[in-house]
Design a protein around this motif. Sequence first.
Motif, PDB file in Angstrom:
ATOM      1  N   GLU A  15      23.739  62.275  85.660  1.00 59.03           N
ATOM      2  CA  GLU A  15      23.541  62.875  87.029  1.00 59.03           C
ATOM      3  C   GLU A  15      22.124  63.466  87.339  1.00 59.03           C
ATOM      4  O   GLU A  15      21.803  63.230  88.213  1.00 59.03           O
ATOM      5  CB  GLU A  15      24.467  63.923  87.116  1.00 59.03           C
ATOM      6  N   LEU A  16      21.481  63.627  86.206  1.00 54.17           N
ATOM      7  CA  LEU A  16      20.063  64.321  86.444  1.00 54.17           C
ATOM      8  C   LEU A  16      19.313  62.840  86.760  1.00 54.17           C
ATOM      9  O   LEU A  16      18.521  62.924  87.951  1.00 54.17           O
ATOM     10  CB  LEU A  16      19.563  64.697  85.411  1.00 54.17           C
ATOM     11  N   TRP A  17      19.512  62.007  86.122  1.00 60.21           N
ATOM     12  CA  TRP A  17      18.954  60.529  86.363  1.00 60.21           C
ATOM     13  C   TRP A  17      19.127  60.173  87.868  1.00 60.21           C
ATOM     14  O   TRP A  17      18.454  59.774  88.489  1.00 60.21           O
ATOM     15  CB  TRP A  17      19.333  59.669  85.342  1.00 60.21           C
ATOM     16  N   ILE A  32      12.240  61.592  84.354  1.00 60.76           N
ATOM     17  CA  ILE A  32      12.449  62.561  83.397  1.00 60.76           C
ATOM     18  C   ILE A  32      11.164  62.496  82.425  1.00 60.76           C
ATOM     19  O   ILE A  32      11.298  61.484  81.703  1.00 60.76           O
ATOM     20  CB  ILE A  32      13.771  62.461  82.463  1.00 60.76           C
ATOM     21  N   SER A  33      10.555  63.567  82.488  1.00 58.09           N
ATOM     22  CA  SER A  33       8.942  63.398  81.699  1.00 58.09           C
ATOM     23  C   SER A  33       9.120  62.912  80.220  1.00 58.09           C
ATOM     24  O   SER A  33       8.024  62.431  79.727  1.00 58.09           O
ATOM     25  CB  SER A  33       8.262  64.501  82.118  1.00 58.09           C
ATOM     26  N   LYS A  34       9.944  63.505  79.590  1.00 59.35           N
ATOM     27  CA  LYS A  34      10.025  63.570  78.309  1.00 59.35           C
ATOM     28  C   LYS A  34      10.662  62.226  77.748  1.00 59.35           C
ATOM     29  O   LYS A  34      10.915  61.867  76.656  1.00 59.35           O
ATOM     30  CB  LYS A  34      10.681  64.715  77.480  1.00 59.35           C
ATOM     31  N   LEU A  35      11.398  61.450  78.839  1.00 54.16           N
ATOM     32  CA  LEU A  35      12.043  60.143  78.332  1.00 54.16           C
ATOM     33  C   LEU A  35      11.232  59.036  78.184  1.00 54.16           C
ATOM     34  O   LEU A  35      10.326  58.601  79.069  1.00 54.16           O
ATOM     35  CB  LEU A  35      12.970  59.892  79.562  1.00 54.16           C
ATOM     36  N   ARG A  36      11.247  58.294  77.194  1.00 50.24           N
ATOM     37  CA  ARG A  36      10.534  57.433  76.829  1.00 50.24           C
ATOM     38  C   ARG A  36      11.369  56.096  76.397  1.00 50.24           C
ATOM     39  O   ARG A  36      12.191  56.067  75.516  1.00 50.24           O
ATOM     40  CB  ARG A  36       9.549  57.667  75.675  1.00 50.24           C
ATOM     41  N   ILE A  37      10.948  54.865  76.847  1.00 55.90           N
ATOM     42  CA  ILE A  37      11.554  53.751  76.362  1.00 55.90           C
ATOM     43  C   ILE A  37      10.598  53.085  75.488  1.00 55.90           C
ATOM     44  O   ILE A  37       9.259  52.969  75.346  1.00 55.90           O
ATOM     45  CB  ILE A  37      11.692  52.877  77.670  1.00 55.90           C
ATOM     46  N   ASN A  38      11.083  52.798  74.267  1.00 56.76           N
ATOM     47  CA  ASN A  38      10.277  51.948  73.193  1.00 56.76           C
ATOM     48  C   ASN A  38      10.832  50.327  73.298  1.00 56.76           C
ATOM     49  O   ASN A  38      11.877  49.949  73.903  1.00 56.76           O
ATOM     50  CB  ASN A  38      10.765  52.447  71.884  1.00 56.76           C
ATOM     51  N   PRO A  39       9.886  49.612  72.876  1.00 58.81           N
ATOM     52  CA  PRO A  39       9.944  48.133  72.848  1.00 58.81           C
ATOM     53  C   PRO A  39      11.078  47.805  71.748  1.00 58.81           C
ATOM     54  O   PRO A  39      10.876  47.865  70.592  1.00 58.81           O
ATOM     55  CB  PRO A  39       8.608  47.637  72.290  1.00 58.81           C
TER      56      PRO A  39
END
Length: 218
Positions: A147-149, A32-39
């Motif tokens: 479900e998208l994931w 998901i291009s706009k999904l970001r994991i932060n530390p």
Amino acid sequence: MNYLSHYFFDQDEDNKYYNLGLILPDLARSHISKLRINPYKNIEFTTHEIASINNGCNKHFASDRKFHNWMTFVDLTARATDMVRESGDKDINRDYFITHILVEVLLDKILVDQNPTLPDDFYNMINGVEMDWILKYMRYAGLQDDELWKGQHRRFMKAGFLRNYTSLENVVEAVGQVAVKTGLVELNDEQKELLVEICETIEPDLARSIGALEIQLL
């Protein structure tokens, strides 16, 4: 670094959740291009699985910082960029970004050359992690549609594209796909040939530096 490099250099044989975390920041962005994991360094996770995934994610970011400051990476990326510019081709958008990705994917290709089972080991590792734990962790990053994931994840696993990192041509194809995915102009055949030539030039130096990179990442 790219998927296989993160897994190869930093994996923990006894903790599949940590290993999943090592590649999850890139996996999330791919799914998901706009999904970001932060530390999440200042959060105390009490569940072993979630804490392990989080520790792997934090290691991912730490290793990326070390890798991007590694002099061999800096030098080879600069050399590759100079070769693009010296070719007279002014149509490769964001040439430094392209060569940055090129060196990272080339590193994965070298690791596959040296460790032929690495892609299968990588995909088996992911398959070994229960989806429920991945989804629970991703909710911290703002995932709202499980479900998208799951659909994107099935496509990623079915494609198995990391198994294709067996030739310089495939390395360049992978870089071209990243370029298109990030909104850049598609590489033409001449540009792909140029990038293959650049890979041929820098690959020996990168391959000779694997041991030094292991030390850099400690």
